[in-house]
Write a protein that holds these residues in place. Structure first.
Motif, PDB file in Angstrom:
ATOM      1  N   ASP A 100       0.857  -1.182   0.000  1.00 34.41           N
ATOM      2  CA  ASP A 100       0.000   0.000   0.000  1.00 34.41           C
ATOM      3  C   ASP A 100       0.894   1.232   0.000  1.00 34.41           C
ATOM      4  O   ASP A 100       1.754   1.391   0.879  1.00 34.41           O
ATOM      5  CB  ASP A 100      -0.893   0.002   1.246  1.00 34.41           C
ATOM      6  N   GLN A 101       0.716   2.084  -0.966  1.00 37.83           N
ATOM      7  CA  GLN A 101       1.557   3.268  -1.084  1.00 37.83           C
ATOM      8  C   GLN A 101       0.741   4.382  -1.713  1.00 37.83           C
ATOM      9  O   GLN A 101      -0.151   4.129  -2.519  1.00 37.83           O
ATOM     10  CB  GLN A 101       2.786   2.975  -1.950  1.00 37.83           C
ATOM     11  N   PRO A 102       1.021   5.619  -1.356  1.00 39.11           N
ATOM     12  CA  PRO A 102       0.306   6.726  -1.983  1.00 39.11           C
ATOM     13  C   PRO A 102       0.723   6.868  -3.448  1.00 39.11           C
ATOM     14  O   PRO A 102       1.800   6.418  -3.846  1.00 39.11           O
ATOM     15  CB  PRO A 102       0.752   7.935  -1.155  1.00 39.11           C
ATOM     16  N   ASP A 103      -0.153   7.460  -4.247  1.00 35.73           N
ATOM     17  CA  ASP A 103       0.183   7.677  -5.657  1.00 35.73           C
ATOM     18  C   ASP A 103       1.485   8.446  -5.801  1.00 35.73           C
ATOM     19  O   ASP A 103       2.231   8.272  -6.766  1.00 35.73           O
ATOM     20  CB  ASP A 103      -0.947   8.422  -6.362  1.00 35.73           C
ATOM     21  N   LEU A 104       1.768   9.302  -4.845  1.00 31.82           N
ATOM     22  CA  LEU A 104       2.983  10.108  -4.879  1.00 31.82           C
ATOM     23  C   LEU A 104       4.239   9.241  -4.941  1.00 31.82           C
ATOM     24  O   LEU A 104       5.245   9.620  -5.539  1.00 31.82           O
ATOM     25  CB  LEU A 104       3.023  10.991  -3.628  1.00 31.82           C
ATOM     26  N   ALA A 105       4.187   8.062  -4.306  1.00 35.63           N
ATOM     27  CA  ALA A 105       5.357   7.179  -4.259  1.00 35.63           C
ATOM     28  C   ALA A 105       5.386   6.177  -5.394  1.00 35.63           C
ATOM     29  O   ALA A 105       6.266   5.317  -5.432  1.00 35.63           O
ATOM     30  CB  ALA A 105       5.388   6.445  -2.919  1.00 35.63           C
ATOM     31  N   SER A 106       4.448   6.274  -6.318  1.00 35.58           N
ATOM     32  CA  SER A 106       4.387   5.322  -7.420  1.00 35.58           C
ATOM     33  C   SER A 106       5.517   5.553  -8.416  1.00 35.58           C
ATOM     34  O   SER A 106       6.114   6.635  -8.455  1.00 35.58           O
ATOM     35  CB  SER A 106       3.038   5.449  -8.130  1.00 35.58           C
ATOM     36  N   PRO A 107       5.828   4.570  -9.259  1.00 43.90           N
ATOM     37  CA  PRO A 107       6.924   4.713 -10.224  1.00 43.90           C
ATOM     38  C   PRO A 107       6.686   5.877 -11.191  1.00 43.90           C
ATOM     39  O   PRO A 107       5.548   6.144 -11.581  1.00 43.90           O
ATOM     40  CB  PRO A 107       6.906   3.383 -10.974  1.00 43.90           C
ATOM     41  N   ARG A 108       7.766   6.532 -11.553  1.00 46.08           N
ATOM     42  CA  ARG A 108       7.672   7.573 -12.576  1.00 46.08           C
ATOM     43  C   ARG A 108       8.980   7.608 -13.364  1.00 46.08           C
ATOM     44  O   ARG A 108      10.069   7.373 -12.816  1.00 46.08           O
ATOM     45  CB  ARG A 108       7.342   8.942 -11.982  1.00 46.08           C
ATOM     46  N   PHE A 109       8.861   7.872 -14.639  1.00 47.78           N
ATOM     47  CA  PHE A 109      10.016   7.992 -15.527  1.00 47.78           C
ATOM     48  C   PHE A 109      10.553   9.413 -15.485  1.00 47.78           C
ATOM     49  O   PHE A 109       9.786  10.383 -15.561  1.00 47.78           O
ATOM     50  CB  PHE A 109       9.630   7.648 -16.964  1.00 47.78           C
ATOM     51  N   PHE A 110      11.872   9.541 -15.403  1.00 44.73           N
ATOM     52  CA  PHE A 110      12.550  10.828 -15.509  1.00 44.73           C
ATOM     53  C   PHE A 110      13.245  10.891 -16.862  1.00 44.73           C
ATOM     54  O   PHE A 110      13.798   9.896 -17.336  1.00 44.73           O
ATOM     55  CB  PHE A 110      13.591  10.980 -14.395  1.00 44.73           C
ATOM     56  N   ALA A 407      15.191  22.477 -24.148  1.00 41.68           N
ATOM     57  CA  ALA A 407      14.277  21.407 -24.528  1.00 41.68           C
ATOM     58  C   ALA A 407      13.527  20.900 -23.293  1.00 41.68           C
ATOM     59  O   ALA A 407      13.879  21.227 -22.160  1.00 41.68           O
ATOM     60  CB  ALA A 407      15.055  20.269 -25.187  1.00 41.68           C
ATOM     61  N   PRO A 408      12.484  20.080 -23.485  1.00 48.38           N
ATOM     62  CA  PRO A 408      11.696  19.603 -22.346  1.00 48.38           C
ATOM     63  C   PRO A 408      12.454  18.596 -21.492  1.00 48.38           C
ATOM     64  O   PRO A 408      13.018  17.629 -22.001  1.00 48.38           O
ATOM     65  CB  PRO A 408      10.488  18.924 -23.015  1.00 48.38           C
ATOM     66  N   VAL A 409      12.454  18.809 -20.176  1.00 47.10           N
ATOM     67  CA  VAL A 409      13.025  17.871 -19.229  1.00 47.10           C
ATOM     68  C   VAL A 409      12.050  17.750 -18.064  1.00 47.10           C
ATOM     69  O   VAL A 409      11.492  18.744 -17.609  1.00 47.10           O
ATOM     70  CB  VAL A 409      14.428  18.315 -18.756  1.00 47.10           C
ATOM     71  N   GLY A 418       2.343  14.489 -15.750  1.00 51.79           N
ATOM     72  CA  GLY A 418       3.709  14.810 -15.394  1.00 51.79           C
ATOM     73  C   GLY A 418       3.963  16.293 -15.354  1.00 51.79           C
ATOM     74  O   GLY A 418       3.041  17.120 -15.457  1.00 51.79           O
ATOM     75  N   GLN A 419       5.220  16.630 -15.200  1.00 51.65           N
ATOM     76  CA  GLN A 419       5.700  18.011 -15.220  1.00 51.65           C
ATOM     77  C   GLN A 419       6.944  18.075 -16.091  1.00 51.65           C
ATOM     78  O   GLN A 419       7.829  17.218 -15.975  1.00 51.65           O
ATOM     79  CB  GLN A 419       6.047  18.508 -13.812  1.00 51.65           C
ATOM     80  N   PHE A 420       7.004  19.094 -16.938  1.00 51.55           N
ATOM     81  CA  PHE A 420       8.187  19.336 -17.757  1.00 51.55           C
ATOM     82  C   PHE A 420       8.535  20.816 -17.708  1.00 51.55           C
ATOM     83  O   PHE A 420       7.655  21.674 -17.802  1.00 51.55           O
ATOM     84  CB  PHE A 420       7.963  18.911 -19.210  1.00 51.55           C
ATOM     85  N   ALA A 421       9.798  21.079 -17.546  1.00 50.99           N
ATOM     86  CA  ALA A 421      10.315  22.439 -17.605  1.00 50.99           C
ATOM     87  C   ALA A 421      11.165  22.572 -18.855  1.00 50.99           C
ATOM     88  O   ALA A 421      11.509  21.581 -19.509  1.00 50.99           O
ATOM     89  CB  ALA A 421      11.137  22.758 -16.361  1.00 50.99           C
ATOM     90  N   VAL A 422      11.517  23.796 -19.173  1.00 52.12           N
ATOM     91  CA  VAL A 422      12.417  24.066 -20.281  1.00 52.12           C
ATOM     92  C   VAL A 422      13.846  24.059 -19.742  1.00 52.12           C
ATOM     93  O   VAL A 422      14.148  24.744 -18.757  1.00 52.12           O
ATOM     94  CB  VAL A 422      12.099  25.428 -20.922  1.00 52.12           C
ATOM     95  N   GLY A 423      14.734  23.294 -20.365  1.00 48.94           N
ATOM     96  CA  GLY A 423      16.083  23.110 -19.863  1.00 48.94           C
ATOM     97  C   GLY A 423      16.985  24.299 -20.122  1.00 48.94           C
ATOM     98  O   GLY A 423      17.983  24.188 -20.857  1.00 48.94           O
ATOM     99  N   ILE A 424      16.632  25.454 -19.498  1.00 50.36           N
ATOM    100  CA  ILE A 424      17.479  26.646 -19.580  1.00 50.36           C
ATOM    101  C   ILE A 424      18.102  26.914 -18.211  1.00 50.36           C
ATOM    102  O   ILE A 424      17.802  26.232 -17.250  1.00 50.36           O
ATOM    103  CB  ILE A 424      16.692  27.882 -20.061  1.00 50.36           C
ATOM    104  N   ARG A 425      19.007  27.927 -18.144  1.00 55.91           N
ATOM    105  CA  ARG A 425      19.819  28.178 -16.941  1.00 55.91           C
ATOM    106  C   ARG A 425      20.414  26.839 -16.509  1.00 55.91           C
ATOM    107  O   ARG A 425      20.259  26.392 -15.374  1.00 55.91           O
ATOM    108  CB  ARG A 425      19.001  28.800 -15.816  1.00 55.91           C
ATOM    109  N   SER A 426      21.104  26.233 -17.453  1.00 54.33           N
ATOM    110  CA  SER A 426      21.478  24.833 -17.300  1.00 54.33           C
ATOM    111  C   SER A 426      22.915  24.593 -17.742  1.00 54.33           C
ATOM    112  O   SER A 426      23.558  25.450 -18.351  1.00 54.33           O
ATOM    113  CB  SER A 426      20.532  23.960 -18.128  1.00 54.33           C
TER     114      SER A 426
END
Length: 481
Positions: A100-110, A407-409, A418-426
């Motif tokens: 039993d785990q919250p959705d927050l702890a579920s697998p996610r791809f980075f 680009a999207p990361v 999901g969430q994606f930011a723009v890969g600037i200040r990088s």
């Protein structure tokens, strides 16, 4: 009889090498345990020498981190967004949670995407692909006073789930004991300065020539805006300490989204970006237009004057309007009801002001984040307008490939949200070398010197994270370093 892969998972908790480097084949299983009082920097520091991942949205208290590799997905060409979507959906279809785990702890791809779909990895971006996502073997999430540790693995269809659950539990317990006994990194001050050799592949005269050519084409063709970037290359006698740089960014650029994608040990893309490209949760969609910049003042009075100048700058308002209009047109074509403010706000960071227009919307039906991401990237804030003309100009004008810069990361979960930011200040680090990127939007009213100074300012977060004391308001120093 116990599966040999299961036998090795408890050992992995103390190992510096990943046990799984698997393609996305087999049945995904995950198991989670609460992990109170575990520091994120400790979690990442102990994983040095393995694949590592980090994400924290500047507007969200939730922190995601991971290391190791349970599954890896790649795609190339114009169909890369669709292919990644299909592969992630396929892997999650028969996924099993063994606790039993919250959705927050579920697998996610980075992961993320290169700026161009025809990108070919070069020396700088040798381990990054046009589309590249990794499901961490160990994954941590921290929000408020809750912290969870999750282990992800791929099993053969006939592997016994009861044995698997026991072995995953033992592996997590071993990792928790290791984390509990470790010390984090000191984040009270800047990183120790490195012995660095600095090189700017593009001189000011070359920059000026590119800007003038862009302005000429804007005035004489359908091109309205193009975003041009330049690179700072640093070489060190010591290996670049990406983990310590990230700790510094977390402490000093909290209003930004901080990220780390390290698909191979000591080959890392990281940054502190102010620009959220897209996030989805069910039918809820959120993005922003971020274009138009001004330096911070040396005192509060000067700061207010500079904000006023930015809000009333015809050049910056025109550049900003192009981004807002383009994003809205692209999203409305997908049948999204949008909520957009009439006027931009000032978005103030520790070192720069931006013009910002938040954009929210509601989908008629859930699509997941990747189809929307494909529609938006690149926005005029990172490429230009019209898109095809701007991308063609960038290809010809920039001497160094962008790779994943601008680009999207981000990340994708089992719901395809999901969430994606723009890969600037990088920056992208490779052992003892690191490349910093900065860009500026060029319109008819642009001036080469001002745009050069703006990019100098945008290098500042990555300079500071490496312990370099460079005055961002004195771009002339670059010629003498």
């Amino acid at each position: 009889m116990m599966n040999e892969r299961l036998r090795g998972w408890a050992d992995l908790a103390h190992s510096s090498r990943p046990i799984l480097q698997s393609p996305a084949e087999g049945r995904l299983v995950s198991y989670s345990l609460p992990a109170p009082d575990i520091a994120t920097d400790t979690f990442l520091h102990l994983a040095e020498g393995q694949e590592r991942f980090f994400w924290q949205n500047g507007l969200d208290r939730t922190v995601y981190a991971g290391f190791g590799m349970a599954a890896q997905l790649m795609a190339w060409g114009g169909g890369r967004f669709k292919e990644i979507k299909q592969k992630i959906e396929s892997l999650f279809t028969n996924a099993v949670r063994l606790a039993d785990q919250p959705d927050l702890a579920s697998p996610r791809f980075f992961g993320g995407f290169a700026f161009r779909d025809d990108f070919t990895p070069d020396n700088t971006w040798s381990v990054f692909h046009p589309a590249h996502f990794i499901l961490p073997h160990y994954q941590m999430v921290k929000t408020g006073n809750q912290t969870w540790l999750t282990i992800n693995a791929l099993l053969a269809e006939d592997d016994d789930l009861a044995d698997t659950r026991l072995q995953l539990h033992e592996a997590l317990q071993a990792r928790l004991q290791l984390l509990a006994g470790a010390n984090g990194l000191d984040s009270t001050g800047p990183p120790a300065p490195l012995s660095l050799k600095i090189n700017y592949p593009m001189t000011f005269s070359q920059w000026q020539e590119s800007i003038n050519l862009a302005i000429s084409q804007i005035k004489g063709s359908d091109l309205e805006k193009v975003v041009l970037s330049r690179v700072c290359e640093l070489r060190s006698k010591e290996r670049i300490d990406v983990c310590h740089a990230l700790v510094y960014l977390n402490e000093n650029y909290k209003e930004c989204t901080r990220f780390l994608f390290e698909p191979r040990p000591y080959h890392a893309f990281y940054g502190a970006t102010p620009e959220l490209l897209l996030q989805t949760k069910g039918i809820e969609v959120e993005t922003m237009a971020l274009a138009g910049s001004m330096r911070r003042g040396r005192n509060s009075n000067e700061d207010q004057i500079l904000q006023h100048h930015l809000l009333n700058s015809a050049k910056d308002r025109h550049e900003h309007a192009l981004v807002v209009d383009s994003i809205c047109r692209r999203l409305e074509a997908l049948d999204i009801d949008l909520d957009v403010t009439d006027q931009p706000n000032i978005y103030t960071l520790s070192y720069i002001h931006h013009l910002l227009t938040p954009i929210k919307g509601r989908l008629k039906k859930e699509t997941g984040i990747l189809p929307l991401l494909e529609t938006l990237h690149p926005t005029p804030a990172l490429g230009g307008s019209p898109r095809d003309l701007a991308l063609d100009f960038i290809r010809r004008a920039e001497p160094v490939p962008r790779g994943w810069y601008a680009a999207p990361v981000g990340w994708v979960d089992a719901n395809m949200d999901g969430q994606f930011a723009v890969g600037i200040r990088s920056a992208v680090a490779q052992e003892r070398r690191v490349w910093l990127y900065a860009g500026a939007g060029i319109v008819a009213e642009s001036e080469p010197q001002k745009e050069w100074s703006e990019t100098s300012l945008k290098f500042q977060p990555m300079f500071a994270a490496l312990g370099l004391d460079v005055d961002p308001q004195n771009s002339a120093i670059e010629e003498s370093i």
